[in-house]
Design a protein around this motif. Sequence first.
Motif, PDB file in Angstrom:
ATOM      1  N   GLY B 109       0.817  -1.212   0.000  1.00  0.00           N
ATOM      2  CA  GLY B 109       0.000   0.000   0.000  1.00  0.00           C
ATOM      3  C   GLY B 109       0.850   1.263   0.000  1.00  0.00           C
ATOM      4  O   GLY B 109       0.627   2.168  -0.795  1.00  0.00           O
ATOM      5  N   GLN B 110       1.850   1.301   0.887  1.00  0.00           N
ATOM      6  CA  GLN B 110       2.726   2.465   0.945  1.00  0.00           C
ATOM      7  C   GLN B 110       3.378   2.732  -0.409  1.00  0.00           C
ATOM      8  O   GLN B 110       3.482   3.870  -0.861  1.00  0.00           O
ATOM      9  N   VAL B 113       0.545   4.046  -2.807  1.00  0.00           N
ATOM     10  CA  VAL B 113      -0.013   5.355  -2.442  1.00  0.00           C
ATOM     11  C   VAL B 113       1.000   6.473  -2.706  1.00  0.00           C
ATOM     12  O   VAL B 113       0.655   7.533  -3.221  1.00  0.00           O
ATOM     13  N   ARG B 124      -4.876  10.868   1.059  1.00  0.00           N
ATOM     14  CA  ARG B 124      -4.323   9.533   1.272  1.00  0.00           C
ATOM     15  C   ARG B 124      -5.412   8.462   1.126  1.00  0.00           C
ATOM     16  O   ARG B 124      -5.168   7.374   0.602  1.00  0.00           O
ATOM     17  N   LYS B 125      -6.605   8.816   1.605  1.00  0.00           N
ATOM     18  CA  LYS B 125      -7.709   7.860   1.571  1.00  0.00           C
ATOM     19  C   LYS B 125      -8.108   7.539   0.120  1.00  0.00           C
ATOM     20  O   LYS B 125      -8.289   6.381  -0.255  1.00  0.00           O
ATOM     21  N   ARG B 128      -5.539   5.415  -1.540  1.00  0.00           N
ATOM     22  CA  ARG B 128      -5.654   4.012  -1.160  1.00  0.00           C
ATOM     23  C   ARG B 128      -6.788   3.335  -1.920  1.00  0.00           C
ATOM     24  O   ARG B 128      -6.676   2.183  -2.327  1.00  0.00           O
ATOM     25  N   ILE B 147      -2.894  -5.393   0.491  1.00  0.00           N
ATOM     26  CA  ILE B 147      -2.374  -4.028   0.417  1.00  0.00           C
ATOM     27  C   ILE B 147      -1.564  -3.658   1.653  1.00  0.00           C
ATOM     28  O   ILE B 147      -0.663  -2.834   1.592  1.00  0.00           O
ATOM     29  N   ASP B 148      -1.848  -4.303   2.781  1.00  0.00           N
ATOM     30  CA  ASP B 148      -1.090  -3.983   3.991  1.00  0.00           C
ATOM     31  C   ASP B 148       0.033  -4.976   4.259  1.00  0.00           C
ATOM     32  O   ASP B 148       0.654  -4.943   5.316  1.00  0.00           O
TER      33      ASP B 148
END
Lengths: 325, 334
Positions: B109-110, B113, B124-125, B128, B147-148
């Motif tokens: 995810g990082q 994003v 940011r939302k 994502r 994603i995490d």
Amino acid sequence: MIAFLIKRVVQAIIVMFVISLVSFSIQDNLGDPLRELVGQSVSEAERQELRDEMGLNDPFLVQYARFAKNALQGDLGTSYFFKEPALEVILKKLPATLELVLGATLIIMLLSVPLGVYSAIKPYSLFSRAVMGFSIIGISVPVFLTAIGLIYLFSIELGWMPSFGRGETTQILGFWGSGFFTADGLAHLVLPCISLASIMLPLFIRLIRAEMMEVLQSEYVKFAWAKGLSPRRIYFLHALKNTMLPVITVGGVQIGTMVAYTILTETVFQWPGMGFLFLEAVNRVDTPLIVAYLIVVGAIFVVTNTLVDLIYGLVNPTVKLAGKK
Amino acid sequence: MALLEVRNLDVRFGLRSGEVQALRDINFSLERGERLGVVGESGAGKSVLGFSILNLLSQPGYIAGGEILFEGQNLAAMSPKQLRSIRGNRISMIFQDPMMTLNPVLTIGQQMVECLLAHRKISRKDARRIALQKLKQVQIPSPETRIDQYPHELSGGMRQRIVIAIGLLMDPDIIIADEPTTALDVTIQAEIMDLMLELCERNSVALILITHDLGIVSQVTRRAMVMYAGRIIEQGPTREIINDAQHPYTQGLMNALPQMAIPGQRLNQIRGSMPPLQNIPTGCAFNPRCDYVLDVCHRELPGFTRSGGCKVACHMVAQMKLEEEAAVHALEVK
């Protein structure tokens, strides 16, 4: 997490056992404590009697068993010189040494990361070359020479800094005499901390630079560039985080080593810490104190290494501490 | 105007032992939505070409001359800031080894994003949400958990899907894919390739496919270029190059395909190996390995000769064309 801690505690106990065995076994080879304890006038028969009384004539294993039994109850013997429990004598000096190490660690962390990163990003700049040159000098010059040089320059010639002792300290937490809270105490910390840091700082700069240069060549950094990210994000997030992983491992061990290095620094600056005390104890053949010192330093090593492993596990997602989700 | 036009590109490496020319005289263009194959042996300069399009050459490589015109703007002469707004945004790149491409200490995810936030002013939302949507597009199962996660928790094929998702994140105009399936399991290769093509097709993304796999090039691309020792030696419609290669080197590559071998016989190969860039022979770089070598091949660098839809850099082909024309001329005179 719990399983990891239990594992580490068991390891620590084994390590401490080995350390105690080794440090206790050297006491037979340190000379005769009786010579320091009693004067010239005492006759050989009386000395023999005293030895028997102190258990110095017992077989090694009997002596060690006695020592270990007491040690488990927190008694590492009584210092011949101070006539006080050895552990207490050392713990009284511990804050001074730990503050010295803390100060040096702060200097190292604050300087090594920016300097190492900069000289990795711009390896051909004049500044980077100068940093690299100085770091070679820093590694090569022994601590006591650096310390004496600093005293000569800043205390004698310029008169800016005090040359020995801890200066004014304040009591914190009831037992800890700290030099961090008075101007005088801080002034006394500067030179000793710099000289203690002088060996490790260049080592860290070089380590960070080498790791960073390698990371900058990696595919994931190239990919980060191809994503159009800002250089700041690439250097300080993508690259630095990967750079710091090996640095944390090496660094933790080095902080332990620094506790040992304090012997030199404390001697030059007459710093009333553990290292200085240890050297005096060696001169006086104060064996219980020597043994206690070695055990305390060993314990510091074990604790820092465990902490380093914990931090490493938290920073590096590819390492799973047992039970960590 | 072509979407991308490369003119007289010249790339060099300033090594301690002297300058080395990694790419010379590269000319080609790419239209919107087109698929272009770049073929050649290892060391021919294919990857260097990919990196130089984005002006991403690492030290000591640099663009010594020529232009890379993307929508008329020269990427070779842009400021770093302007370049950043194109990289990953209008032109993105997919690397060879998905095991090495993703940063091991940052979550999927990082890494997605940050790319969105670098190019678009969104929260940011929202970033994502878009990332999740792209993960679905590349058929990552349960993207909400993936994603995490960190790259090491995913398989190679999964990671390459994520790299593709990152490549497509900004809906770019061009994707440069440098051997995107070489490091993958054979069974997954086709899957990943199909996925990439489908997504390119759907979003009309132009694709520059760098590979040494002639099979993939013939299936996937409409036009192809063959590179040798830093030069394009043949370029044109893929079908013509595959079916009727003109350059002796391209012919050699075709004959070396295992499908071309007669059962029970040794596989064909081109004798010798590609010269190191420091030591390229004068004249045609292929001359020591060529079966049809002429005197002129040792002296002069061959220019391009048109042959059908192709352009070929070969003295032998040029001479054959001349003779052909002379014969036709003679017939006409008669």
